[in-house]
Design a protein around this motif. Sequence first.
Motif, short mmCIF file in Angstrom:
data_model
loop_
_atom_site.label_atom_id
_atom_site.label_comp_id
_atom_site.label_asym_id
_atom_site.label_seq_id
_atom_site.Cartn_x
_atom_site.Cartn_y
_atom_site.Cartn_z
N ALA A 73 0.84 -1.19 0.00
CA ALA A 73 0.00 0.00 0.00
C ALA A 73 0.88 1.24 0.00
O ALA A 73 1.92 1.27 0.67
N ASP A 116 0.85 5.46 0.40
CA ASP A 116 0.22 6.72 0.77
C ASP A 116 1.12 7.82 0.23
O ASP A 116 2.06 8.25 0.89
N TYR A 117 0.83 8.24 -1.00
CA TYR A 117 1.71 9.15 -1.74
C TYR A 117 1.63 10.56 -1.17
O TYR A 117 0.54 11.09 -0.91
N GLY A 118 2.78 11.18 -1.01
CA GLY A 118 2.85 12.56 -0.57
C GLY A 118 3.82 13.34 -1.43
O GLY A 118 4.68 12.76 -2.09
N THR A 129 6.50 9.63 1.35
CA THR A 129 5.49 8.64 1.02
C THR A 129 5.54 7.50 2.02
O THR A 129 6.62 6.99 2.33
N THR A 154 8.68 4.93 5.61
CA THR A 154 8.34 6.25 5.09
C THR A 154 9.59 6.76 4.41
O THR A 154 10.65 6.80 5.03
N THR A 166 9.73 10.97 -1.33
CA THR A 166 8.95 10.63 -2.53
C THR A 166 9.81 10.54 -3.78
O THR A 166 9.56 9.69 -4.63
N GLY A 220 -3.37 5.02 -2.38
CA GLY A 220 -4.45 5.83 -1.82
C GLY A 220 -4.88 6.93 -2.77
O GLY A 220 -4.09 7.49 -3.52
N PRO A 223 -6.18 10.43 -2.55
CA PRO A 223 -6.37 11.53 -1.60
C PRO A 223 -7.54 12.44 -1.99
O PRO A 223 -7.62 12.92 -3.11
N THR A 262 -3.05 16.99 -3.54
CA THR A 262 -2.22 15.81 -3.76
C THR A 262 -2.82 14.84 -4.78
O THR A 262 -2.11 14.00 -5.32
N THR A 302 -0.66 12.40 -7.17
CA THR A 302 -0.82 10.95 -7.04
C THR A 302 -1.16 10.33 -8.40
O THR A 302 -0.61 9.29 -8.77
#
Length: 90
Positions: free
Chosen positions: A2, A4-6, A10, A27, A30, A52, A54, A64, A68
């Motif tokens: 999984a 969770d792109y930031g 990430t 973490t 990115t 994800g 967002p 975001t 993403t």
Amino acid sequence: MAIDYGSKKTGLAVTDPMKIIAGPLDTIPTHTLIDFIKNYLLKEMVECIVIGDPRRLNGEMSETTHLTNQFVNKLKKKKEKKREWRKKKK
């Protein structure tokens, strides 16, 4: 796996082999994400990657969301070109 792109960092998570519970993997910055995924897939068997989507609390796209979506498209292109990313079965 999984994701969770930031924009700067990430979050990554994976499930146990029996697919009962997921836990944090790492973490990472990115800008290193594609290389991290490539190296991880060479070492570990991953059935799918979940990314994800967002959204704001009202369901609208967030700042975001666009980033993403760009990452998803980039990952799809890399996957098509890099079949060797998959761990080879023994």
